[in-house]
Design a protein around this motif. Structure first.
Motif, PDB file in Angstrom:
ATOM      1  N   ALA A 184     -17.570  15.933  30.235  1.00 43.46           N
ATOM      2  CA  ALA A 184     -18.023  14.787  29.447  1.00 43.46           C
ATOM      3  C   ALA A 184     -18.875  13.873  30.315  1.00 43.46           C
ATOM      4  CB  ALA A 184     -16.819  14.023  28.895  1.00 43.46           C
ATOM      5  N   VAL A 185     -20.105  13.658  29.901  1.00 43.19           N
ATOM      6  CA  VAL A 185     -21.042  12.824  30.659  1.00 43.19           C
ATOM      7  C   VAL A 185     -21.519  11.681  29.766  1.00 43.19           C
ATOM      8  CG1 VAL A 185     -23.209  12.755  31.939  1.00 43.19           C
ATOM      9  CG2 VAL A 185     -21.812  14.830  31.965  1.00 43.19           C
ATOM     10  N   PRO A 186     -21.353  10.411  30.194  1.00 45.35           N
ATOM     11  CA  PRO A 186     -21.854   9.291  29.391  1.00 45.35           C
ATOM     12  C   PRO A 186     -23.377   9.350  29.311  1.00 45.35           C
ATOM     13  CG  PRO A 186     -21.128   8.537  31.554  1.00 45.35           C
ATOM     14  CD  PRO A 186     -20.717   9.971  31.443  1.00 45.35           C
ATOM     15  N   LEU A 187     -23.910   9.417  28.106  1.00 46.10           N
ATOM     16  CA  LEU A 187     -25.329   9.700  27.919  1.00 46.10           C
ATOM     17  C   LEU A 187     -26.150   8.488  27.527  1.00 46.10           C
ATOM     18  CD1 LEU A 187     -27.569  11.891  27.637  1.00 46.10           C
ATOM     19  CD2 LEU A 187     -26.856  12.115  25.243  1.00 46.10           C
ATOM     20  N   ALA A 188     -25.588   7.618  26.708  1.00 52.27           N
ATOM     21  CA  ALA A 188     -26.339   6.460  26.227  1.00 52.27           C
ATOM     22  C   ALA A 188     -25.369   5.341  25.871  1.00 52.27           C
ATOM     23  CB  ALA A 188     -27.187   6.836  25.009  1.00 52.27           C
ATOM     24  N   LEU A 189     -25.854   4.122  26.032  1.00 57.77           N
ATOM     25  CA  LEU A 189     -25.019   2.950  25.795  1.00 57.77           C
ATOM     26  C   LEU A 189     -25.878   1.880  25.136  1.00 57.77           C
ATOM     27  CD1 LEU A 189     -22.153   1.765  26.377  1.00 57.77           C
ATOM     28  CD2 LEU A 189     -23.103   0.873  28.518  1.00 57.77           C
ATOM     29  N   ASP A 190     -25.393   1.335  24.038  1.00 61.58           N
ATOM     30  CA  ASP A 190     -26.096   0.237  23.379  1.00 61.58           C
ATOM     31  C   ASP A 190     -25.076  -0.729  22.818  1.00 61.58           C
ATOM     32  OD1 ASP A 190     -25.379   1.055  20.582  1.00 61.58           O
ATOM     33  OD2 ASP A 190     -26.631   2.786  21.069  1.00 61.58           O
ATOM     34  N   ARG A 191     -25.541  -1.744  22.127  1.00 59.73           N
ATOM     35  CA  ARG A 191     -24.620  -2.785  21.666  1.00 59.73           C
ATOM     36  C   ARG A 191     -23.634  -2.293  20.617  1.00 59.73           C
ATOM     37  NH1 ARG A 191     -26.720  -5.969  17.079  1.00 59.73           N
ATOM     38  NH2 ARG A 191     -28.599  -4.995  16.254  1.00 59.73           N
ATOM     39  N   PHE A 192     -23.909  -1.141  20.030  1.00 54.78           N
ATOM     40  CA  PHE A 192     -23.033  -0.612  18.992  1.00 54.78           C
ATOM     41  C   PHE A 192     -21.981   0.363  19.518  1.00 54.78           C
ATOM     42  CE2 PHE A 192     -26.873  -1.798  16.644  1.00 54.78           C
ATOM     43  CZ  PHE A 192     -26.327  -2.607  15.661  1.00 54.78           C
ATOM     44  N   GLY A 193     -22.223   0.980  20.689  1.00 55.30           N
ATOM     45  CA  GLY A 193     -21.240   1.938  21.166  1.00 55.30           C
ATOM     46  C   GLY A 193     -21.736   2.817  22.293  1.00 55.30           C
ATOM     47  N   LEU A 194     -20.934   3.834  22.610  1.00 56.42           N
ATOM     48  CA  LEU A 194     -21.176   4.753  23.720  1.00 56.42           C
ATOM     49  C   LEU A 194     -21.380   6.164  23.163  1.00 56.42           C
ATOM     50  CD1 LEU A 194     -21.004   5.509  26.833  1.00 56.42           C
ATOM     51  CD2 LEU A 194     -18.546   5.822  26.434  1.00 56.42           C
ATOM     52  N   ARG A 195     -22.391   6.853  23.693  1.00 55.12           N
ATOM     53  CA  ARG A 195     -22.610   8.250  23.336  1.00 55.12           C
ATOM     54  C   ARG A 195     -22.308   9.110  24.568  1.00 55.12           C
ATOM     55  NH1 ARG A 195     -25.779  10.744  19.232  1.00 55.12           N
ATOM     56  NH2 ARG A 195     -26.605   8.678  18.702  1.00 55.12           N
ATOM     57  N   VAL A 196     -21.530  10.162  24.366  1.00 52.93           N
ATOM     58  CA  VAL A 196     -21.123  11.056  25.448  1.00 52.93           C
ATOM     59  C   VAL A 196     -21.620  12.464  25.123  1.00 52.93           C
ATOM     60  CG1 VAL A 196     -19.159  12.088  26.657  1.00 52.93           C
ATOM     61  CG2 VAL A 196     -19.079   9.670  25.975  1.00 52.93           C
ATOM     62  N   ARG A 197     -22.127  13.152  26.134  1.00 52.34           N
ATOM     63  CA  ARG A 197     -22.528  14.550  25.951  1.00 52.34           C
ATOM     64  C   ARG A 197     -21.513  15.460  26.623  1.00 52.34           C
ATOM     65  NH1 ARG A 197     -28.616  15.898  26.239  1.00 52.34           N
ATOM     66  NH2 ARG A 197     -28.304  15.022  24.157  1.00 52.34           N
ATOM     67  N   LEU A 198     -20.932  16.347  25.855  1.00 56.43           N
ATOM     68  CA  LEU A 198     -20.046  17.369  26.407  1.00 56.43           C
ATOM     69  C   LEU A 198     -20.916  18.572  26.726  1.00 56.43           C
ATOM     70  CD1 LEU A 198     -18.209  15.600  24.288  1.00 56.43           C
ATOM     71  CD2 LEU A 198     -16.505  17.260  24.971  1.00 56.43           C
ATOM     72  N   THR A 199     -21.052  18.855  28.002  1.00 55.77           N
ATOM     73  CA  THR A 199     -22.019  19.836  28.467  1.00 55.77           C
ATOM     74  C   THR A 199     -21.409  21.228  28.534  1.00 55.77           C
ATOM     75  OG1 THR A 199     -21.477  19.575  30.814  1.00 55.77           O
ATOM     76  CG2 THR A 199     -23.046  18.020  29.873  1.00 55.77           C
ATOM     77  N   GLY A 200     -22.245  22.224  28.399  1.00 58.25           N
ATOM     78  CA  GLY A 200     -21.789  23.606  28.492  1.00 58.25           C
ATOM     79  C   GLY A 200     -22.454  24.466  27.436  1.00 58.25           C
ATOM     80  N   GLU A 201     -22.027  25.713  27.362  1.00 55.02           N
ATOM     81  CA  GLU A 201     -22.656  26.662  26.441  1.00 55.02           C
ATOM     82  C   GLU A 201     -22.547  26.204  24.989  1.00 55.02           C
ATOM     83  OE1 GLU A 201     -22.378  31.422  25.215  1.00 55.02           O
ATOM     84  OE2 GLU A 201     -21.082  30.591  26.794  1.00 55.02           O
ATOM     85  N   HIS A 202     -21.424  25.632  24.633  1.00 58.85           N
ATOM     86  CA  HIS A 202     -21.221  25.160  23.264  1.00 58.85           C
ATOM     87  C   HIS A 202     -21.066  23.640  23.260  1.00 58.85           C
ATOM     88  CE1 HIS A 202     -20.828  29.287  21.979  1.00 58.85           C
ATOM     89  NE2 HIS A 202     -19.917  29.493  22.916  1.00 58.85           N
ATOM     90  N   GLY A 203     -21.875  22.967  24.041  1.00 64.18           N
ATOM     91  CA  GLY A 203     -21.782  21.523  24.168  1.00 64.18           C
ATOM     92  C   GLY A 203     -22.228  20.786  22.912  1.00 64.18           C
ATOM     93  N   PHE A 204     -21.866  19.520  22.851  1.00 62.83           N
ATOM     94  CA  PHE A 204     -22.263  18.680  21.722  1.00 62.83           C
ATOM     95  C   PHE A 204     -22.181  17.220  22.160  1.00 62.83           C
ATOM     96  CE2 PHE A 204     -17.730  19.477  21.481  1.00 62.83           C
ATOM     97  CZ  PHE A 204     -17.178  18.235  21.224  1.00 62.83           C
ATOM     98  N   ASP A 205     -22.760  16.341  21.360  1.00 64.02           N
ATOM     99  CA  ASP A 205     -22.705  14.908  21.610  1.00 64.02           C
ATOM    100  C   ASP A 205     -21.639  14.273  20.738  1.00 64.02           C
ATOM    101  OD1 ASP A 205     -24.799  15.304  23.296  1.00 64.02           O
ATOM    102  OD2 ASP A 205     -26.238  14.058  22.227  1.00 64.02           O
ATOM    103  N   ALA A 206     -20.969  13.263  21.285  1.00 65.07           N
ATOM    104  CA  ALA A 206     -19.978  12.504  20.524  1.00 65.07           C
ATOM    105  C   ALA A 206     -20.315  11.025  20.647  1.00 65.07           C
ATOM    106  CB  ALA A 206     -18.572  12.767  21.047  1.00 65.07           C
ATOM    107  N   ARG A 207     -20.128  10.306  19.567  1.00 66.65           N
ATOM    108  CA  ARG A 207     -20.445   8.883  19.525  1.00 66.65           C
ATOM    109  C   ARG A 207     -19.165   8.086  19.306  1.00 66.65           C
ATOM    110  NH1 ARG A 207     -24.594   5.026  20.437  1.00 66.65           N
ATOM    111  NH2 ARG A 207     -23.982   3.196  19.276  1.00 66.65           N
ATOM    112  N   PHE A 208     -18.964   7.056  20.133  1.00 62.83           N
ATOM    113  CA  PHE A 208     -17.787   6.196  20.011  1.00 62.83           C
ATOM    114  C   PHE A 208     -18.258   4.766  19.753  1.00 62.83           C
ATOM    115  CE2 PHE A 208     -16.715   9.728  22.848  1.00 62.83           C
ATOM    116  CZ  PHE A 208     -15.646  10.280  22.166  1.00 62.83           C
TER     117      PHE A 208
END
Length: 231
Positions: free
Chosen positions: A182-206
Motif C-alpha cells: 500500500a503506497v499513499p498516492l494522493a492527498l487532498d482536502r477530501f481524503g487520501l488515495r492509496v495505490r495497492l501495487t502489484g500484478e492485480h493492484g488497484f486504487d482505494a480512496r478513504f
C-alpha cells in the motif's frame, strides 16, 4: 470530490511540471518553454515568468494583434515511487501577451487569458469552462502534499497498510497475500488515495468525515482514520 475546475486550478498552481506550447515552436526544447514561475490571478488569468531571451517571450513580443494562441500543459507525477506514476494531466489554452514591468530585470511576465481548460486525472477526464476555472478554489494542501505523502510512505507505511486491511476487508487481504504493498498516492482536502501495487493492484480512496482546511485539521482527520482502522 473536488470539481474539475478545482482540480485544474490546483494543478496549475502546484509544483507539477509545465510546458508552454506555441505555434511554430514545436521543435523548441522543453526546458526553454518551461516557466520559471506561474500564478493565477483572481480573475482566472494565468501569469507565467520567463527569461526575456526565451523563445516564448520572443514569440509573444512579435505576435500580430498582441494575441498569440498558446497552451499550458501540466503533468502531475506522484512524489512517491509507485507504478504508473503519472497521476494526471491538465491543459489550459488561450491567448498569450507580454506584461512588461511585472518582472525583475532579466525576466518577462506573460499573461495567458484562458479560453478553455481540460483535466484528465485520477478522478476522470473533464473539460473546464473559463468562468469555472476563475471561480475555483485551490486545494489547501497542494503546497504540502509532496512532503506529506513522502512522510506517510516512509514513517507510517504500516499504518497506511493497516487502514487498507481494516477498511477494505477481504479484497485487501487477498491483495497482500499476493505481495501487494500500500503506497499513499494522493492527498487532498477530501481524503487520501492509496495505490495497492502489484500484478492485480488497484486504487482505494478513504474520505475524511469532512473536508480539511489546513494541516492542523488534516492531522486530526488522519488520526481519526488510523483510529478507525485499529478497532
Amino acid at each position: 470530490m473536488p470539481s474539475a475546475a478545482e482540480r485544474t486550478r490546483t494543478l496549475v498552481q502546484s509544483t507539477s511540471s509545465a510546458v508552454l506550447l506555441l505555434p511554430g515552436l514545436a521543435g523548441a526544447r522543453a526546458e526553454h518553454m518551461t516557466p520559471e514561475a506561474r500564478v493565477v490571478a483572481p480573475d482566472g488569468e494565468v501569469f507565467l515568468l520567463f527569461p526575456t531571451d526565451s523563445p516564448a517571450v520572443r514569440a509573444a513580443t512579435h505576435a500580430k494583434d498582441d494575441e498569440l494562441p498558446a497552451v499550458l500543459e501540466i503533468t502531475d507525477v506522484a512524489p512517491v515511487s509507485v507504478p504508473h506514476r503519472i497521476r494526471g494531466r491538465a491543459r489550459v489554452s488561450g491567448w498569450l501577451t507580454c506584461e512588461p514591468g511585472l518582472a525583475e530585470h532579466g525576466g518577462m511576465m506573460l499573461r495567458l487569458e484562458v479560453g478553455e481548460a481540460w483535466v484528465d486525472d485520477l478522478w476522470g477526464a473533464e473539460s473546464v469552462e473559463p468562468e469555472d476555472f476563475a471561480r475555483a478554489s485551490v486545494d489547501p494542501l497542494v503546497a504540502h502534499e509532496t512532503e506529506l505523502l513522502q512522510h506517510l510512505h516512509t514513517a507510517h507505511s504500516d499504518q497506511v497498510q493497516g487502514v487498507c486491511c481494516a477498511l477494505l476487508g477481504e479484497r485487501a487481504g487477498k491483495a497482500y497475500e499476493n505481495g501487494l504493498l500500500a503506497v499513499p498516492l494522493a492527498l487532498d482536502r477530501f481524503g487520501l488515495r492509496v495505490r495497492l501495487t502489484g500484478e492485480h493492484g488497484f486504487d482505494a480512496r478513504f474520505d475524511f468525515p469532512e473536508p480539511v482546511r489546513d494541516i492542523t485539521e488534516l492531522r486530526r482527520a488522519m488520526h481519526a482514520l488510523f483510529e478507525a482502522a485499529s478497532h
